[in-house]
Design a protein around this motif. Structure first.
Motif, mmCIF file in Angstrom:
data_model
loop_
_atom_site.group_PDB
_atom_site.id
_atom_site.type_symbol
_atom_site.label_atom_id
_atom_site.label_comp_id
_atom_site.label_asym_id
_atom_site.label_seq_id
_atom_site.Cartn_x
_atom_site.Cartn_y
_atom_site.Cartn_z
ATOM 1 N N PHE A 95 1.317 -73.056 -44.804
ATOM 2 C CA PHE A 95 2.390 -74.045 -44.771
ATOM 3 C C PHE A 95 3.617 -73.557 -43.992
ATOM 4 C CE2 PHE A 95 2.139 -71.759 -48.797
ATOM 5 C CZ PHE A 95 3.351 -71.101 -48.847
ATOM 6 N N VAL A 96 3.489 -72.413 -43.339
ATOM 7 C CA VAL A 96 4.533 -71.890 -42.459
ATOM 8 C C VAL A 96 3.894 -71.509 -41.135
ATOM 9 C CG1 VAL A 96 6.221 -70.040 -42.084
ATOM 10 C CG2 VAL A 96 5.947 -71.033 -44.366
ATOM 11 N N SER A 97 4.526 -71.884 -40.032
ATOM 12 C CA SER A 97 4.047 -71.493 -38.706
ATOM 13 C C SER A 97 5.077 -70.591 -38.032
ATOM 14 C CB SER A 97 3.758 -72.732 -37.843
ATOM 15 O OG SER A 97 4.890 -73.557 -37.757
ATOM 16 N N ASN A 98 4.615 -69.870 -37.022
ATOM 17 C CA ASN A 98 5.468 -68.937 -36.303
ATOM 18 C C ASN A 98 5.950 -69.558 -35.000
ATOM 19 O OD1 ASN A 98 4.901 -66.132 -34.164
ATOM 20 N ND2 ASN A 98 6.747 -66.512 -35.346
ATOM 21 N N SER A 99 7.246 -69.750 -34.904
ATOM 22 C CA SER A 99 7.858 -70.190 -33.653
ATOM 23 C C SER A 99 8.049 -68.955 -32.788
ATOM 24 C CB SER A 99 9.201 -70.870 -33.944
ATOM 25 O OG SER A 99 9.868 -71.185 -32.750
ATOM 26 N N ASN A 100 7.275 -68.866 -31.708
ATOM 27 C CA ASN A 100 7.175 -67.596 -30.996
ATOM 28 C C ASN A 100 7.595 -67.739 -29.536
ATOM 29 O OD1 ASN A 100 5.691 -65.331 -29.465
ATOM 30 N ND2 ASN A 100 5.490 -64.732 -31.607
ATOM 31 N N CYS A 101 8.735 -67.122 -29.195
ATOM 32 C CA CYS A 101 9.200 -67.096 -27.800
ATOM 33 C C CYS A 101 8.480 -65.953 -27.084
ATOM 34 C CB CYS A 101 10.706 -66.917 -27.745
ATOM 35 S SG CYS A 101 11.642 -68.294 -28.432
ATOM 36 N N PHE A 102 7.199 -66.178 -26.782
ATOM 37 C CA PHE A 102 6.339 -65.126 -26.248
ATOM 38 C C PHE A 102 6.630 -64.820 -24.786
ATOM 39 C CE2 PHE A 102 4.490 -68.974 -24.853
ATOM 40 C CZ PHE A 102 3.762 -68.698 -23.707
ATOM 41 N N VAL A 103 7.440 -65.661 -24.143
ATOM 42 C CA VAL A 103 7.817 -65.407 -22.753
ATOM 43 C C VAL A 103 9.337 -65.345 -22.627
ATOM 44 C CG1 VAL A 103 5.788 -66.367 -21.601
ATOM 45 C CG2 VAL A 103 7.677 -67.878 -22.223
ATOM 46 N N SER A 131 8.063 -71.751 -24.647
ATOM 47 C CA SER A 131 8.648 -71.388 -23.366
ATOM 48 C C SER A 131 9.943 -72.165 -23.203
ATOM 49 C CB SER A 131 7.685 -71.735 -22.218
ATOM 50 O OG SER A 131 8.367 -71.732 -20.972
ATOM 51 N N ALA A 132 11.071 -71.475 -23.250
ATOM 52 C CA ALA A 132 12.380 -72.141 -23.287
ATOM 53 C C ALA A 132 13.229 -71.725 -22.096
ATOM 54 C CB ALA A 132 13.096 -71.828 -24.601
ATOM 55 N N GLY A 133 12.797 -72.101 -20.904
ATOM 56 C CA GLY A 133 13.568 -71.808 -19.702
ATOM 57 C C GLY A 133 14.728 -72.775 -19.523
ATOM 58 N N MET A 134 15.682 -72.389 -18.686
ATOM 59 C CA MET A 134 16.862 -73.203 -18.409
ATOM 60 C C MET A 134 16.822 -73.629 -16.949
ATOM 61 S SD MET A 134 19.687 -74.019 -20.240
ATOM 62 C CE MET A 134 20.014 -72.641 -21.328
ATOM 63 N N ALA A 135 16.715 -74.940 -16.731
ATOM 64 C CA ALA A 135 16.588 -75.450 -15.363
ATOM 65 C C ALA A 135 17.792 -75.040 -14.522
ATOM 66 C CB ALA A 135 16.444 -76.971 -15.386
ATOM 67 N N GLY A 136 17.527 -74.396 -13.387
ATOM 68 C CA GLY A 136 18.590 -73.932 -12.505
ATOM 69 C C GLY A 136 19.016 -72.508 -12.766
ATOM 70 N N ALA A 137 18.561 -71.929 -13.900
ATOM 71 C CA ALA A 137 18.899 -70.543 -14.227
ATOM 72 C C ALA A 137 17.637 -69.718 -14.380
ATOM 73 C CB ALA A 137 19.736 -70.489 -15.494
ATOM 74 N N THR A 138 16.781 -70.067 -15.331
ATOM 75 C CA THR A 138 15.558 -69.294 -15.542
ATOM 76 C C THR A 138 14.301 -70.113 -15.258
ATOM 77 O OG1 THR A 138 15.638 -69.823 -17.915
ATOM 78 C CG2 THR A 138 16.622 -67.737 -17.208
ATOM 79 N N PRO A 162 11.455 -66.420 -19.646
ATOM 80 C CA PRO A 162 11.421 -67.012 -18.311
ATOM 81 C C PRO A 162 12.398 -66.312 -17.378
ATOM 82 C CG PRO A 162 11.508 -68.699 -20.006
ATOM 83 C CD PRO A 162 11.803 -67.396 -20.680
ATOM 84 N N PRO A 163 12.050 -66.164 -16.072
ATOM 85 C CA PRO A 163 10.846 -66.712 -15.464
ATOM 86 C C PRO A 163 9.659 -65.749 -15.467
ATOM 87 C CG PRO A 163 12.351 -65.953 -13.742
ATOM 88 C CD PRO A 163 13.018 -65.678 -15.064
ATOM 89 N N MET A 164 8.555 -66.191 -16.044
ATOM 90 C CA MET A 164 7.233 -65.596 -15.884
ATOM 91 C C MET A 164 7.165 -64.135 -16.314
ATOM 92 S SD MET A 164 5.514 -68.247 -14.652
ATOM 93 C CE MET A 164 4.055 -67.777 -13.711
ATOM 94 N N LYS A 165 7.730 -63.849 -17.496
ATOM 95 C CA LYS A 165 7.595 -62.524 -18.090
ATOM 96 C C LYS A 165 7.199 -62.681 -19.557
ATOM 97 C CE LYS A 165 11.162 -60.103 -15.383
ATOM 98 N NZ LYS A 165 12.444 -59.334 -15.475
ATOM 99 N N PHE A 166 6.307 -61.826 -20.023
ATOM 100 C CA PHE A 166 6.012 -61.787 -21.446
ATOM 101 C C PHE A 166 7.160 -61.109 -22.192
ATOM 102 C CE2 PHE A 166 1.546 -62.082 -19.942
ATOM 103 C CZ PHE A 166 1.141 -63.170 -20.708
ATOM 104 N N ALA A 167 7.441 -61.596 -23.395
ATOM 105 C CA ALA A 167 8.404 -60.946 -24.289
ATOM 106 C C ALA A 167 7.609 -59.972 -25.156
ATOM 107 C CB ALA A 167 9.126 -61.979 -25.148
ATOM 108 N N THR A 168 7.709 -58.704 -24.865
ATOM 109 C CA THR A 168 6.800 -57.702 -25.411
ATOM 110 C C THR A 168 6.707 -57.746 -26.936
ATOM 111 O OG1 THR A 168 7.314 -56.283 -23.524
ATOM 112 C CG2 THR A 168 6.221 -55.251 -25.407
#
Length: 512
Positions: free
Chosen positions: A229-237, A265-272, A239-245
Motif C-alpha cells: 500500500f506504499v510505493s516508492n517515488s524514485n528520482c532515478f535520473v 524524470s523531472a527535468g526543467m524545460a530550458g534548463a535540464t 536530467p539531462p541523461m544521467k542516472f542518480a546513483t
C-alpha cells in the motif's frame, strides 16, 4: 386560514436534502479511474516522431553515472557501456523491456475500497511535491513544514472523495536526521489515511527498516507483498541523461522488497531538458525508457509507473512555471506517450505558481488538471495544495482542490449520447401539453445526482441569498472545514498495541 406553502422553497429544500445525502457508487457522477483520453495534443505521426527520437537518444547518447549494480543489470539485459562510461541502449533492448513491462498495475490502499487500477486511460488525482514550506493563510506567510503538517494533510486527504492517493506533499523540516525523517514520513501518512501512499528514501540503507515498519502495519511480510500500500517515488535520473546513483540503489532495494516504483524524470524545460515542449517530452521519455529497462532487468514485470514529469520554465527569470499553459501541454503530451507504449503513467497537474489560494491559483490548477485528465493521464500528481511552484503546501488549498478536481473529473467523464440522454420523449412531454419547463420532472430529479457535480464549498447563491446569509467567505468556510476534519481522530490510526510496538522500534516524532 392556513398560510400558503411556497413550492419554490420546498423544492429547493428537497433538492438540498438530496444533494447532502451520501451517494451510492452507482449514482455518483464521478469516481476514481474514469476513462479520459479524448484530448490528444499530438498527432499519431508526432507521437511516432517523439518515440523514434527517444530511441535514437538512448542508442547514441545513453545515460551516465549508473551505479556498479546498475551497470551489471543493464549490460546483462543487453545495454552496452562505452569507454566514456555511458550506458547505451540498442532498440532491441528497449523493445524487450517494453514486452516484459507490467501493463496493468493495481496500487493498493490499506482499505481495499481505495485500490487504484492503472491501465488504459483511467484517471486518478492525488498529491505529491515535497514542499519545504506551509502556507499560513491567516498570516499570509510561509513557514517550515513539519511532520504534524504532513500527518494532518494525510488526514484531510482521507476525507476528500476526489483525492485518490497521497504521495508525500511536503518534507518534515522539523526532523533533522534523514533516516528518521523517511521513517516518520511513512508513519505520518499511514496513520492518517488508508489510501495509497507514495514516498521516497534519502539513502538505500533506509529501505529495510521502512519495510520492517510496513510489514508490521500490514500484519506480516506475506500480507505486505500481497497488497503493498506504499510505493516508492524514485528520482532515478538527474536530467539531462544521467542516472542518480543512490536513487538507483534505493530503487533496487524497493523492488527486492516488493514495493511498486514510480520512475520519475523531472527535468526543467530550458534548463535540464530542451526548452521546446517536444524536446522536453523526448528526453523525459528516453530517460523513463532507460528506467524501464533497469526495472525489468532487476525483476521482469515489476510494477513501475512511467513517470515523465518535465516542468515548464519562465525563460525570462529562470523560475519554474508549474501553473502555465506550457505545463499543461507537457503533461498532456506525456500522457499520449504512456498510451503509445501501453504503460501505466503519471505526470504533474494542478501546480500553481500563486502564493496563496486566490484567483491565480484557481485558474492555474484547473488548466493543467483538466488537460491532464482529458488526455487520460493515469496518475495526476501534485493536483491539489501545491503553491509557489512546489515550494509551499496549503491545507486549505488541498480542500479547495477537492472541489476543483470534482469539476475536472466531470469534464473527463464527457458527454453520454444515447436514447435516454437525447431526451426526445421529455421534450415532447414538456412542450405538448406539459408545463413548458423541465424543473421538477421525474427525469430531471432522477438525473440531478448522477449527471451533475455539486461543489462542497463553491458558492452558487444569488447575490440576495449571499447577503441574507451574512456573505459567507470561501476561505473562512474552508478553514472551518479543515478544523472540523482535524478535530476528529484519524480513522486510519493504528491499533494501540501495534502503535506501541512501532514506537518501541522506531523514534516516532508525532505525539501518541
Amino acid at each position: 386560514m392556513t398560510a400558503p406553502v411556497s413550492r419554490r422553497s420546498g423544492g429547493r429544500a428537497a433538492r438540498k436534502a438530496i444533494r447532502e445525502a451520501p451517494l451510492t457508487d452507482d449514482v455518483r457522477p464521478i469516481r476514481p479511474g474514469m476513462e479520459g483520453g479524448r484530448y490528444k495534443p499530438l498527432s499519431q505521426e508526432q507521437v511516432e516522431q517523439i518515440h523514434e527520437a527517444a530511441l535514437k537518444a538512448l542508442e547514441t547518447i545513453g545515460l551516465a553515472d549508473a551505479p556498479d549494480s546498475g551497470v551489471a543489470y543493464l549490460t546483462g539485459a543487453g545495454a552496452a557501456q562505452g569507454d566514456d562510461g555511458r550506458i547505451r541502449f540498442p532498440r532491441s533492448v528497449v523493445e524487450d523491456a517494453l514486452a516484459k513491462a507490467c501493463k496493468k498495475i493495481t496500487l493498493h490502499g490499506r482499505d481495499p475500497k481505495n485500490d487504484l487500477e492503472l491501465w488504459g486511460s483511467r484517471v486518478h488525482y492525488g498529491t505529491a511535491g515535497a514542499a519545504v514550506h506551509m502556507v499560513d493563510v491567516n498570516g499570509r506567510e510561509y513557514r517550515d513544514s513539519t511532520v504534524q503538517d504532513l500527518h494532518d494533510a494525510a488526514r484531510i486527504c482521507d476525507q476528500l472523495d476526489n483525492i485518490h492517493f497521497v504521495q508525500r506533499p511536503m518534507v518534515c523540516r522539523d526532523i533533522a536526521d534523514n533516516r528518521e525523517m523517511d521513517l516518520n514520513t511513512i508513519y505520518a501518512c499511514c496513520s492518517g489515511t488508508t489510501k495509497h501512499i507514495g514516498t521516497s528514501f534519502t539513502e538505500p540503507d533506509y529501505v529495510p527498516p521502512a519495510l520492517e515498519m510496513l510489514h508490521m502495519i500490514a500484519g506480516g511480510e506475506e500480507a505486505w507483498r500481497a497488497r503493498p500500500f506504499v510505493s516508492n517515488s524514485n528520482c532515478f535520473v538527474v536530467p539531462p541523461m544521467k542516472f542518480a546513483t543512490e536513487a538507483c540503489q534505493v530503487m533496487e532495494n524497493c523492488i527486492e522488497g516488493g514495493m511498486p516504483v514510480l520512475l520519475l524524470s523531472a527535468g526543467m524545460a530550458g534548463a535540464t531538458t530542451p526548452s521546446t515542449i517536444a524536446g522536453a517530452i523526448v528526453q523525459a521519455t528516453a530517460e523513463c525508457l532507460a528506467g524501464l529497462v533497469y526495472v525489468n532487468a532487476v525483476k521482469p514485470g515489476h510494477p513501475a509507473i512511467f513517470g515523465t514529469w518535465p516542468f515548464g520554465l519562465d525563460l525570462r527569470s529562470g523560475a519554474m512555471t508549474g501553473g502555465s499553459g506550457e505545463q499543461a501541454l507537457l503533461s498532456a503530451g506525456c500522457a499520449q506517450m504512456h498510451k503509445h507504449y501501453g504503460l501505466p503513467g503519471g505526470a504533474v497537474g494542478g501546480i500553481t505558481d500563486a502564493k496563496l489560494p486566490d484567483m491565480q491559483a484557481g485558474w492555474e490548477a484547473m488548466c493543467s488538471n483538466v488537460m491532464a485528465g482529458l488526455a487520460g493521464l493515469n496518475m495526476v500528481y501534485e493536483s491539489a495544495g501545491m503553491h509557489a511552484s512546489l515550494l509551499g503546501f496549503c491545507h486549505e488549498s488541498l480542500i479547495l482542490g477537492d472541489d476543483l478536481i470534482g469539476h475536472a473529473m466531470r469534464c473527463v467523464r464527457g458527454i453520454e449520447v444515447n436514447d435516454v440522454t437525447l431526451a426526445l420523449d421529455q421534450i415532447a412531454e414538456v412542450c405538448m401539453g406539459g408545463p413548458g419547463h423541465y424543473l421538477g420532472t421525474d427525469q430531471t430529479l432522477l438525473r440531478m445526482q448522477s449527471d451533475y457535480v455539486y461543489p462542497s464549498l463553491g458558492n452558487r447563491m444569488s447575490p440576495k441569498e449571499w447577503s441574507e446569509n451574512d456573505k459567507p467567505d470561501l476561505i473562512e468556510n474552508t478553514i472551518a472545514r479543515k478544523e472540523r476534519i482535524l478535530s476528529e481522530r484519524s480513522a486510519a490510526r493504528f491499533d494501540p498495541l501495534l502503535d506501541a510496538e512501532i514506537r518501541r522500534k522506531f523514534n516516532i516524532h508525532l505525539p501518541a
